[in-house]
Enzyme design. Structure first.
Site, mmCIF file in Angstrom:
data_model
loop_
_atom_site.group_PDB
_atom_site.id
_atom_site.type_symbol
_atom_site.label_atom_id
_atom_site.label_comp_id
_atom_site.label_asym_id
_atom_site.label_seq_id
_atom_site.Cartn_x
_atom_site.Cartn_y
_atom_site.Cartn_z
ATOM 1 C CE LYS A 253 -4.457 -0.807 2.080
ATOM 2 N NZ LYS A 253 -5.247 -0.644 3.288
HETATM 3 N N1 GLU Z 1 -9.922 2.725 7.263
HETATM 4 C C1 GLU Z 1 -9.910 1.428 6.698
HETATM 5 C C2 GLU Z 1 -8.828 1.401 5.607
HETATM 6 O O1 GLU Z 1 -8.153 2.370 5.412
HETATM 7 C C3 GLU Z 1 -11.274 1.136 6.110
HETATM 8 C C4 GLU Z 1 -11.631 -0.278 5.988
HETATM 9 C C5 GLU Z 1 -13.103 -0.417 5.669
HETATM 10 O O2 GLU Z 1 -13.458 -0.087 4.526
HETATM 11 O O3 GLU Z 1 -13.848 -0.787 6.553
HETATM 12 O O4 GLU Z 1 -8.602 0.445 4.934
#
Ligand code: GLU
Length: 492
Positions: A253
Protein backbone atom coordinates in the site's frame (compact mmCIF):
# COMPACT_ATOMS: atom_id res chain seq x y z
CA UNK A 1 -34.31 1.59 0.59
CA UNK A 2 -31.59 3.79 -0.88
CA UNK A 3 -28.30 2.00 -1.38
CA UNK A 4 -25.52 3.79 0.47
CA UNK A 5 -21.86 2.85 0.09
CA UNK A 6 -18.73 4.46 1.32
CA UNK A 7 -15.00 4.65 0.86
CA UNK A 8 -13.39 4.99 4.26
CA UNK A 9 -9.65 5.40 3.85
CA UNK A 10 -7.20 6.04 6.61
CA UNK A 11 -5.17 8.98 5.40
CA UNK A 12 -1.82 7.34 5.86
CA UNK A 13 -0.50 7.46 2.34
CA UNK A 14 -1.30 8.47 -1.22
CA UNK A 15 -4.24 6.77 -2.89
CA UNK A 16 -3.13 3.33 -4.02
CA UNK A 17 -4.21 1.82 -7.33
CA UNK A 18 -5.83 -1.08 -5.42
CA UNK A 19 -7.83 1.35 -3.30
CA UNK A 20 -8.92 3.11 -6.46
CA UNK A 21 -10.34 -0.19 -7.63
CA UNK A 22 -12.26 -0.47 -4.35
CA UNK A 23 -13.61 3.05 -4.91
CA UNK A 24 -14.54 2.13 -8.47
CA UNK A 25 -16.45 -1.00 -7.44
CA UNK A 26 -18.28 1.00 -4.77
CA UNK A 27 -19.02 3.70 -7.30
CA UNK A 28 -20.27 1.35 -10.03
CA UNK A 29 -22.48 -0.56 -7.63
CA UNK A 30 -23.91 2.65 -6.17
CA UNK A 31 -24.64 4.24 -9.53
CA UNK A 32 -26.35 1.07 -10.72
CA UNK A 33 -28.73 1.39 -7.82
CA UNK A 34 -29.20 5.16 -7.91
CA UNK A 35 -27.63 5.18 -4.50
CA UNK A 36 -25.32 7.45 -2.60
CA UNK A 37 -21.56 7.08 -2.36
CA UNK A 38 -19.90 8.65 0.66
CA UNK A 39 -16.32 9.47 1.53
CA UNK A 40 -15.31 9.25 5.17
CA UNK A 41 -11.79 9.85 6.41
CA UNK A 42 -10.77 7.41 9.13
CA UNK A 43 -8.09 9.41 10.88
CA UNK A 44 -8.25 8.00 14.37
CA UNK A 45 -4.81 6.46 14.27
CA UNK A 46 -2.97 9.70 14.95
CA UNK A 47 0.48 8.11 14.77
CA UNK A 48 0.15 7.07 11.12
CA UNK A 49 -1.35 10.26 9.78
CA UNK A 50 0.01 11.93 6.64
CA UNK A 51 -1.31 15.44 6.44
CA UNK A 52 -1.35 15.72 2.64
CA UNK A 53 -3.21 12.52 2.21
CA UNK A 54 -6.89 13.44 2.76
CA UNK A 55 -6.63 16.46 0.49
CA UNK A 56 -4.61 14.62 -2.11
CA UNK A 57 -7.07 11.76 -2.00
CA UNK A 58 -10.00 13.98 -2.85
CA UNK A 59 -8.05 15.68 -5.62
CA UNK A 60 -7.16 12.35 -7.16
CA UNK A 61 -10.75 11.09 -6.94
CA UNK A 62 -11.91 14.26 -8.62
CA UNK A 63 -9.35 13.96 -11.39
CA UNK A 64 -10.43 10.43 -12.25
CA UNK A 65 -14.08 11.45 -12.14
CA UNK A 66 -15.16 9.33 -9.18
CA UNK A 67 -16.60 12.09 -7.07
CA UNK A 68 -18.38 11.01 -3.90
CA UNK A 69 -21.95 12.22 -3.44
CA UNK A 70 -21.09 13.29 0.07
CA UNK A 71 -17.77 13.87 1.79
CA UNK A 72 -15.49 16.58 3.22
CA UNK A 73 -15.45 18.58 -0.02
CA UNK A 74 -19.19 18.35 -0.61
CA UNK A 75 -20.78 18.05 2.80
CA UNK A 76 -24.36 16.95 3.30
CA UNK A 77 -26.51 15.74 6.15
CA UNK A 78 -24.02 13.20 7.45
CA UNK A 79 -21.33 15.76 8.27
CA UNK A 80 -18.65 15.63 9.73
CA UNK A 81 -16.66 13.14 7.65
CA UNK A 82 -13.37 13.14 9.54
CA UNK A 83 -13.59 10.65 12.37
CA UNK A 84 -11.39 12.90 14.49
CA UNK A 85 -14.29 15.38 14.44
CA UNK A 86 -16.79 12.79 15.64
CA UNK A 87 -15.23 11.88 18.99
CA UNK A 88 -18.29 12.91 21.03
CA UNK A 89 -20.41 10.52 19.03
CA UNK A 90 -18.19 7.56 19.90
CA UNK A 91 -18.30 8.49 23.59
CA UNK A 92 -22.11 8.40 23.54
CA UNK A 93 -22.21 5.03 21.87
CA UNK A 94 -19.52 3.36 23.97
CA UNK A 95 -21.48 4.24 27.10
CA UNK A 96 -24.43 2.26 25.76
CA UNK A 97 -22.24 -0.79 25.27
CA UNK A 98 -20.81 -0.56 28.77
CA UNK A 99 -24.29 -0.23 30.26
CA UNK A 100 -25.38 -3.38 28.42
CA UNK A 101 -22.25 -5.35 29.40
CA UNK A 102 -21.09 -5.62 25.79
CA UNK A 103 -17.95 -3.65 26.57
CA UNK A 104 -15.80 -3.27 29.66
CA UNK A 105 -13.03 -1.11 31.09
CA UNK A 106 -9.55 -2.55 30.93
CA UNK A 107 -6.91 -1.12 33.24
CA UNK A 108 -4.02 -3.36 32.17
CA UNK A 109 -0.82 -1.46 31.57
CA UNK A 110 0.98 -1.67 28.27
CA UNK A 111 3.85 -3.45 30.09
CA UNK A 112 1.47 -6.20 31.25
CA UNK A 113 0.04 -6.54 27.76
CA UNK A 114 3.52 -6.75 26.26
CA UNK A 115 4.52 -9.48 28.71
CA UNK A 116 1.34 -11.39 27.99
CA UNK A 117 1.99 -11.19 24.26
CA UNK A 118 5.58 -12.39 24.63
CA UNK A 119 4.50 -15.29 26.82
CA UNK A 120 1.84 -16.35 24.32
CA UNK A 121 4.29 -16.06 21.45
CA UNK A 122 6.83 -18.21 23.27
CA UNK A 123 4.19 -20.88 23.79
CA UNK A 124 3.18 -20.65 20.13
CA UNK A 125 -0.33 -19.48 21.09
CA UNK A 126 -2.37 -16.87 19.25
CA UNK A 127 -1.82 -13.48 20.86
CA UNK A 128 -5.01 -12.35 22.61
CA UNK A 129 -6.07 -10.43 25.64
CA UNK A 130 -6.62 -12.81 28.61
CA UNK A 131 -9.77 -10.97 29.75
CA UNK A 132 -8.28 -10.17 33.17
CA UNK A 133 -10.36 -7.00 33.58
CA UNK A 134 -13.54 -8.45 32.14
CA UNK A 135 -14.69 -9.82 35.46
CA UNK A 136 -13.80 -6.87 37.75
CA UNK A 137 -16.71 -6.00 40.02
CA UNK A 138 -18.48 -2.67 39.46
CA UNK A 139 -16.90 -1.45 42.71
CA UNK A 140 -13.39 -2.35 41.54
CA UNK A 141 -14.00 -0.58 38.24
CA UNK A 142 -15.31 2.51 40.03
CA UNK A 143 -12.33 2.54 42.40
CA UNK A 144 -9.92 2.41 39.44
CA UNK A 145 -11.78 5.20 37.66
CA UNK A 146 -11.78 7.31 40.83
CA UNK A 147 -8.04 6.75 41.09
CA UNK A 148 -7.68 8.11 37.55
CA UNK A 149 -6.07 4.92 36.26
CA UNK A 150 -5.65 5.05 32.52
CA UNK A 151 -7.95 2.63 30.74
CA UNK A 152 -9.09 1.28 27.44
CA UNK A 153 -12.55 -0.06 26.68
CA UNK A 154 -12.80 -3.54 25.21
CA UNK A 155 -15.41 -5.52 23.40
CA UNK A 156 -16.81 -8.36 25.52
CA UNK A 157 -16.79 -11.15 22.96
CA UNK A 158 -19.49 -13.69 23.89
CA UNK A 159 -18.23 -17.17 24.63
CA UNK A 160 -19.07 -20.53 23.11
CA UNK A 161 -20.76 -19.60 19.85
CA UNK A 162 -20.06 -19.00 16.19
CA UNK A 163 -20.04 -15.54 14.69
CA UNK A 164 -21.31 -15.56 11.10
CA UNK A 165 -22.00 -13.26 8.23
CA UNK A 166 -22.72 -13.66 4.54
CA UNK A 167 -20.38 -12.11 2.03
CA UNK A 168 -21.68 -11.40 -1.48
CA UNK A 169 -18.47 -12.68 -3.06
CA UNK A 170 -17.45 -15.44 -0.63
CA UNK A 171 -20.71 -16.74 0.76
CA UNK A 172 -21.16 -17.62 4.42
CA UNK A 173 -18.21 -17.01 6.71
CA UNK A 174 -18.26 -18.32 10.27
CA UNK A 175 -15.69 -18.19 13.06
CA UNK A 176 -15.86 -19.61 16.58
CA UNK A 177 -16.01 -16.76 19.09
CA UNK A 178 -13.07 -18.23 21.01
CA UNK A 179 -10.87 -17.12 18.09
CA UNK A 180 -11.96 -13.49 18.37
CA UNK A 181 -10.04 -11.16 20.64
CA UNK A 182 -11.67 -8.82 23.15
CA UNK A 183 -10.82 -5.95 20.85
CA UNK A 184 -9.97 -2.51 22.22
CA UNK A 185 -12.77 -0.15 21.15
CA UNK A 186 -11.65 3.04 22.89
CA UNK A 187 -7.97 3.75 23.40
CA UNK A 188 -6.35 5.41 26.43
CA UNK A 189 -6.37 8.73 24.54
CA UNK A 190 -10.16 8.40 24.19
CA UNK A 191 -9.91 7.97 20.47
CA UNK A 192 -11.91 5.05 19.12
CA UNK A 193 -10.15 2.25 17.33
CA UNK A 194 -11.01 1.60 13.70
CA UNK A 195 -13.29 -1.33 14.65
CA UNK A 196 -15.55 0.72 16.84
CA UNK A 197 -15.65 3.91 14.79
CA UNK A 198 -16.27 2.07 11.52
CA UNK A 199 -19.39 0.36 12.85
CA UNK A 200 -20.82 3.45 14.55
CA UNK A 201 -20.22 5.60 11.50
CA UNK A 202 -21.47 3.09 8.95
CA UNK A 203 -24.64 2.83 11.01
CA UNK A 204 -25.08 6.58 11.47
CA UNK A 205 -24.37 7.22 7.80
CA UNK A 206 -26.96 4.60 6.83
CA UNK A 207 -24.44 2.55 4.90
CA UNK A 208 -26.20 -0.44 3.37
CA UNK A 209 -23.24 -2.04 1.56
CA UNK A 210 -19.64 -2.35 2.60
CA UNK A 211 -17.33 -3.11 -0.30
CA UNK A 212 -13.72 -3.27 0.81
CA UNK A 213 -10.49 -5.27 0.58
CA UNK A 214 -10.58 -8.82 1.85
CA UNK A 215 -7.84 -8.08 4.36
CA UNK A 216 -10.77 -6.87 6.52
CA UNK A 217 -12.47 -10.28 6.62
CA UNK A 218 -10.79 -11.28 9.91
CA UNK A 219 -12.07 -8.03 11.46
CA UNK A 220 -15.63 -8.47 10.31
CA UNK A 221 -16.73 -10.83 13.13
CA UNK A 222 -15.89 -8.08 15.61
CA UNK A 223 -18.02 -5.70 13.61
CA UNK A 224 -20.84 -8.25 13.47
CA UNK A 225 -20.77 -8.48 17.28
CA UNK A 226 -21.00 -4.72 17.55
CA UNK A 227 -24.03 -4.60 15.26
CA UNK A 228 -25.63 -7.29 17.38
CA UNK A 229 -24.76 -5.55 20.64
CA UNK A 230 -26.41 -2.34 19.47
CA UNK A 231 -29.34 -4.21 17.94
CA UNK A 232 -28.63 -2.64 14.54
CA UNK A 233 -29.31 -4.21 11.17
CA UNK A 234 -26.09 -5.38 9.52
CA UNK A 235 -24.96 -4.00 6.18
CA UNK A 236 -24.20 -6.35 3.29
CA UNK A 237 -20.51 -7.21 3.07
CA UNK A 238 -18.55 -7.72 -0.13
CA UNK A 239 -14.84 -8.32 0.31
CA UNK A 240 -12.88 -7.85 -2.90
CA UNK A 241 -9.59 -9.66 -3.54
CA UNK A 242 -6.23 -7.91 -3.34
CA UNK A 243 -4.17 -6.79 -6.29
CA UNK A 244 -0.93 -8.66 -6.61
CA UNK A 245 2.28 -7.80 -8.42
CA UNK A 246 3.99 -9.91 -11.07
CA UNK A 247 6.04 -11.37 -8.21
CA UNK A 248 2.74 -12.80 -6.87
CA UNK A 249 3.05 -10.68 -3.75
CA UNK A 250 0.31 -8.35 -2.62
CA UNK A 251 0.95 -4.83 -3.92
CA UNK A 252 2.28 -2.84 -1.03
CA UNK A 253 0.00 0.00 0.00
CA UNK A 254 2.78 2.36 0.81
CA UNK A 255 4.58 2.27 -2.49
CA UNK A 256 4.75 5.43 -4.50
CA UNK A 257 5.08 3.38 -7.72
CA UNK A 258 1.50 2.16 -7.42
CA UNK A 259 -0.07 5.36 -6.17
CA UNK A 260 -2.72 6.67 -8.52
CA UNK A 261 -1.00 10.05 -8.51
CA UNK A 262 2.09 8.61 -10.19
CA UNK A 263 -0.01 7.12 -12.97
CA UNK A 264 -1.70 10.45 -13.50
CA UNK A 265 1.66 12.18 -13.52
CA UNK A 266 2.92 9.82 -16.19
CA UNK A 267 -0.24 10.65 -17.98
CA UNK A 268 -2.11 7.45 -18.05
CA UNK A 269 -5.55 8.46 -19.26
CA UNK A 270 -7.89 8.13 -16.31
CA UNK A 271 -10.56 6.37 -18.40
CA UNK A 272 -7.95 3.76 -19.33
CA UNK A 273 -6.95 3.30 -15.70
CA UNK A 274 -10.57 2.80 -14.63
CA UNK A 275 -11.26 0.45 -17.52
CA UNK A 276 -8.23 -1.68 -16.74
CA UNK A 277 -8.67 -1.88 -12.98
CA UNK A 278 -12.39 -2.65 -13.32
CA UNK A 279 -11.35 -5.86 -15.07
CA UNK A 280 -8.87 -6.80 -12.35
CA UNK A 281 -10.94 -9.20 -10.34
CA UNK A 282 -14.22 -8.80 -12.19
CA UNK A 283 -15.23 -10.92 -15.13
CA UNK A 284 -17.47 -9.13 -17.63
CA UNK A 285 -18.22 -12.52 -19.26
CA UNK A 286 -17.48 -11.31 -22.76
CA UNK A 287 -14.35 -10.96 -24.87
CA UNK A 288 -14.86 -7.19 -25.08
CA UNK A 289 -12.38 -5.24 -23.04
CA UNK A 290 -12.97 -1.57 -23.67
CA UNK A 291 -15.68 -0.14 -21.46
CA UNK A 292 -16.48 3.46 -20.72
CA UNK A 293 -17.50 4.38 -17.21
CA UNK A 294 -21.17 4.45 -18.16
CA UNK A 295 -20.86 1.00 -19.78
CA UNK A 296 -19.16 -0.27 -16.65
CA UNK A 297 -22.03 1.07 -14.57
CA UNK A 298 -24.44 -0.91 -16.74
CA UNK A 299 -22.49 -4.16 -16.79
CA UNK A 300 -20.64 -4.47 -13.51
CA UNK A 301 -21.87 -7.24 -11.20
CA UNK A 302 -20.56 -7.42 -7.69
CA UNK A 303 -21.39 -11.15 -7.56
CA UNK A 304 -19.02 -11.72 -10.49
CA UNK A 305 -15.98 -10.41 -8.63
CA UNK A 306 -13.44 -13.21 -8.12
CA UNK A 307 -12.18 -14.49 -4.83
CA UNK A 308 -8.58 -14.85 -5.96
CA UNK A 309 -6.10 -11.96 -6.13
CA UNK A 310 -5.71 -10.27 -9.50
CA UNK A 311 -2.33 -9.51 -11.05
CA UNK A 312 -1.71 -5.86 -11.71
CA UNK A 313 0.33 -5.78 -14.91
CA UNK A 314 1.74 -2.45 -15.98
CA UNK A 315 2.10 -3.59 -19.60
CA UNK A 316 -1.61 -4.35 -19.77
CA UNK A 317 -2.33 -0.91 -18.40
CA UNK A 318 -0.08 0.57 -21.10
CA UNK A 319 -2.03 -1.38 -23.70
CA UNK A 320 -5.32 0.02 -22.45
CA UNK A 321 -3.79 3.46 -22.37
CA UNK A 322 -2.60 3.31 -25.96
CA UNK A 323 -6.02 2.05 -27.04
CA UNK A 324 -7.63 5.07 -25.43
CA UNK A 325 -5.10 7.46 -26.92
CA UNK A 326 -5.81 5.98 -30.34
CA UNK A 327 -9.55 6.21 -29.94
CA UNK A 328 -9.63 10.00 -29.45
CA UNK A 329 -10.18 12.54 -32.17
CA UNK A 330 -7.19 14.83 -32.49
CA UNK A 331 -9.16 17.69 -30.89
CA UNK A 332 -10.01 15.58 -27.84
CA UNK A 333 -6.46 14.36 -27.49
CA UNK A 334 -5.26 17.93 -27.76
CA UNK A 335 -7.60 18.99 -24.97
CA UNK A 336 -6.41 16.16 -22.79
CA UNK A 337 -2.79 17.02 -23.50
CA UNK A 338 -3.41 20.63 -22.49
CA UNK A 339 -5.08 19.69 -19.22
CA UNK A 340 -2.24 17.34 -18.44
CA UNK A 341 0.51 19.82 -19.30
CA UNK A 342 -1.14 22.61 -17.36
CA UNK A 343 -0.97 20.43 -14.28
CA UNK A 344 2.26 18.51 -14.69
CA UNK A 345 4.41 20.21 -17.31
CA UNK A 346 3.53 23.89 -17.76
CA UNK A 347 6.96 24.54 -19.25
CA UNK A 348 6.29 22.33 -22.23
CA UNK A 349 2.86 23.89 -22.66
CA UNK A 350 4.48 27.32 -22.72
CA UNK A 351 7.00 26.15 -25.34
CA UNK A 352 4.30 24.61 -27.49
CA UNK A 353 2.19 27.75 -27.35
CA UNK A 354 4.96 29.60 -29.20
CA UNK A 355 4.50 27.36 -32.24
CA UNK A 356 1.60 27.41 -34.73
CA UNK A 357 -1.47 25.41 -33.71
CA UNK A 358 -1.28 23.46 -36.95
CA UNK A 359 2.32 22.44 -36.24
CA UNK A 360 1.50 21.17 -32.73
CA UNK A 361 -1.50 19.33 -34.06
CA UNK A 362 0.49 17.55 -36.78
CA UNK A 363 3.05 16.41 -34.22
CA UNK A 364 0.41 15.13 -31.87
CA UNK A 365 -1.44 13.32 -34.59
CA UNK A 366 1.78 11.73 -35.85
CA UNK A 367 2.60 10.48 -32.36
CA UNK A 368 -0.91 9.34 -31.55
CA UNK A 369 -0.25 5.87 -32.93
CA UNK A 370 2.96 5.33 -30.99
CA UNK A 371 2.28 6.74 -27.60
CA UNK A 372 1.85 4.32 -24.77
CA UNK A 373 1.87 6.91 -22.05
CA UNK A 374 1.64 10.57 -22.74
CA UNK A 375 4.45 11.58 -20.41
CA UNK A 376 6.76 10.23 -23.13
CA UNK A 377 5.57 13.15 -25.15
CA UNK A 378 8.20 15.60 -24.01
CA UNK A 379 11.06 13.28 -24.86
CA UNK A 380 9.61 12.16 -28.17
CA UNK A 381 8.88 15.69 -29.33
CA UNK A 382 11.93 17.47 -27.97
CA UNK A 383 13.54 17.92 -31.40
CA UNK A 384 10.39 19.50 -32.79
CA UNK A 385 10.66 22.33 -30.30
CA UNK A 386 14.39 22.73 -29.71
CA UNK A 387 17.35 23.06 -32.07
CA UNK A 388 20.37 20.93 -31.22
CA UNK A 389 23.80 22.44 -31.62
CA UNK A 390 25.58 19.32 -32.72
CA UNK A 391 25.14 15.60 -33.06
CA UNK A 392 26.98 12.43 -33.91
CA UNK A 393 27.08 12.16 -37.73
CA UNK A 394 27.70 8.41 -37.54
CA UNK A 395 23.93 8.15 -37.09
CA UNK A 396 23.69 8.71 -40.83
CA UNK A 397 25.47 5.48 -41.56
CA UNK A 398 23.12 2.54 -41.88
CA UNK A 399 24.22 -0.59 -43.69
CA UNK A 400 20.66 -1.93 -43.95
CA UNK A 401 19.71 1.18 -45.87
CA UNK A 402 22.85 0.85 -48.01
CA UNK A 403 24.40 4.00 -46.63
CA UNK A 404 28.00 3.29 -45.78
CA UNK A 405 29.85 6.60 -46.30
CA UNK A 406 29.24 10.24 -45.48
CA UNK A 407 29.72 10.96 -49.17
CA UNK A 408 26.66 8.84 -49.92
CA UNK A 409 24.80 10.73 -47.22
CA UNK A 410 25.62 14.04 -48.89
CA UNK A 411 24.44 12.77 -52.25
CA UNK A 412 21.15 11.62 -50.78
CA UNK A 413 20.57 14.86 -48.91
CA UNK A 414 21.32 16.90 -52.03
CA UNK A 415 18.93 14.74 -53.99
CA UNK A 416 16.13 15.36 -51.46
CA UNK A 417 16.97 19.05 -51.33
CA UNK A 418 16.48 19.35 -55.06
CA UNK A 419 13.02 17.83 -54.84
CA UNK A 420 12.04 20.20 -52.03
CA UNK A 421 13.47 23.13 -53.96
CA UNK A 422 10.83 22.72 -56.62
CA UNK A 423 8.00 24.89 -55.39
CA UNK A 424 5.60 23.72 -58.04
CA UNK A 425 5.10 20.56 -56.03
CA UNK A 426 2.53 20.43 -53.26
CA UNK A 427 4.12 19.69 -49.92
CA UNK A 428 1.00 20.46 -47.90
CA UNK A 429 -0.54 17.01 -48.04
CA UNK A 430 1.24 13.94 -46.74
CA UNK A 431 -0.03 11.71 -49.56
CA UNK A 432 1.34 14.14 -52.15
CA UNK A 433 4.73 14.26 -50.42
CA UNK A 434 4.85 10.47 -50.51
CA UNK A 435 3.89 10.32 -54.21
CA UNK A 436 6.48 12.91 -55.25
CA UNK A 437 9.36 11.35 -53.36
CA UNK A 438 8.57 7.74 -54.25
CA UNK A 439 8.29 8.66 -57.92
CA UNK A 440 11.50 10.73 -57.98
CA UNK A 441 13.48 8.10 -56.10
CA UNK A 442 12.36 5.35 -58.44
CA UNK A 443 13.02 7.48 -61.54
CA UNK A 444 16.58 7.95 -60.29
CA UNK A 445 16.92 4.18 -59.86
CA UNK A 446 17.62 4.51 -56.14
CA UNK A 447 16.25 2.65 -53.13
CA UNK A 448 13.79 4.44 -50.82
CA UNK A 449 15.87 3.80 -47.69
CA UNK A 450 18.98 5.19 -49.33
CA UNK A 451 17.34 8.62 -49.57
CA UNK A 452 14.85 8.56 -46.75
CA UNK A 453 17.14 7.37 -43.96
CA UNK A 454 19.60 10.27 -44.29
CA UNK A 455 16.70 12.71 -44.67
CA UNK A 456 15.06 11.37 -41.52
CA UNK A 457 18.33 11.75 -39.61
CA UNK A 458 18.95 15.23 -41.03
CA UNK A 459 15.50 16.39 -39.98
CA UNK A 460 15.57 14.97 -36.47
CA UNK A 461 19.19 14.41 -35.45
CA UNK A 462 17.70 11.59 -33.41
CA UNK A 463 18.12 7.83 -33.37
CA UNK A 464 14.35 7.36 -33.39
CA UNK A 465 11.70 9.61 -34.88
CA UNK A 466 8.76 9.51 -37.26
CA UNK A 467 9.72 8.74 -40.87
CA UNK A 468 11.37 11.26 -43.24
CA UNK A 469 8.25 12.07 -45.23
CA UNK A 470 6.15 12.56 -42.09
CA UNK A 471 8.84 14.90 -40.81
CA UNK A 472 8.77 16.91 -44.04
CA UNK A 473 5.01 17.16 -43.70
CA UNK A 474 5.28 18.39 -40.11
CA UNK A 475 8.17 20.83 -40.61
CA UNK A 476 6.93 22.15 -43.95
CA UNK A 477 9.07 22.58 -46.96
CA UNK A 478 11.22 25.60 -46.01
CA UNK A 479 12.12 24.34 -42.55
CA UNK A 480 12.95 20.92 -43.97
CA UNK A 481 15.25 22.53 -46.52
CA UNK A 482 16.99 24.55 -43.81
CA UNK A 483 17.53 21.46 -41.72
CA UNK A 484 18.93 19.49 -44.63
CA UNK A 485 21.28 22.34 -45.40
CA UNK A 486 22.42 22.46 -41.80
CA UNK A 487 23.36 18.79 -41.95
CA UNK A 488 25.09 19.27 -45.30
CA UNK A 489 27.18 22.05 -43.79
CA UNK A 490 28.08 19.83 -40.88
CA UNK A 491 29.19 17.14 -43.30
CA UNK A 492 31.33 19.37 -45.44
N1 GLU B 1 -9.92 2.72 7.26
C1 GLU B 1 -9.91 1.43 6.70
C2 GLU B 1 -8.83 1.40 5.61
O1 GLU B 1 -8.15 2.37 5.41
C3 GLU B 1 -11.27 1.14 6.11
C4 GLU B 1 -11.63 -0.28 5.99
C5 GLU B 1 -13.10 -0.42 5.67
O2 GLU B 1 -13.46 -0.09 4.53
O3 GLU B 1 -13.85 -0.79 6.55
O4 GLU B 1 -8.60 0.44 4.93
Amino acid sequence: MTIVTRFAPSPTWYLHIGSLRTVLYNYLYTKQHDGKFMLRIEDTDRTRLVEVSAENLQEVLASVGLIPDEGPNNPGEKWPYFQSERLDIYQTYIKKLIENWHAYYCFCSSERLDELRTEQQELGLPTKYDKKCRYLTPEEVQANLDAWLPYTIRLAVPEGRDISFTDTIRGKISVPSKDVDDQVLIKTDWFPTYHFAVVVDDYLMWVTDIIRWDEWIPSTPKHVLLYEAFGWEMPRYSHVPPLIGNDKKKLSKRTWDVSVEIFLQKWYIHEAILNYIALLGWNPKTTEEIFSLSELIKRFKLEDVHKAGAVFDIERLEWFNSRYILSYSIETLEDKLKIYLRRYNPKLLETMSQFPIEYNRKILSELQTRLKILSEYEELTHFFYHEKESFDTSLFINSKMKISTLEEVRESLEFAYEILNNDTYNFEVIEDIKDIFIQKISEAGKKNGQILWPVRVALSWEKFSPGALELIYIFWREKSMQKIQKSLKLLS
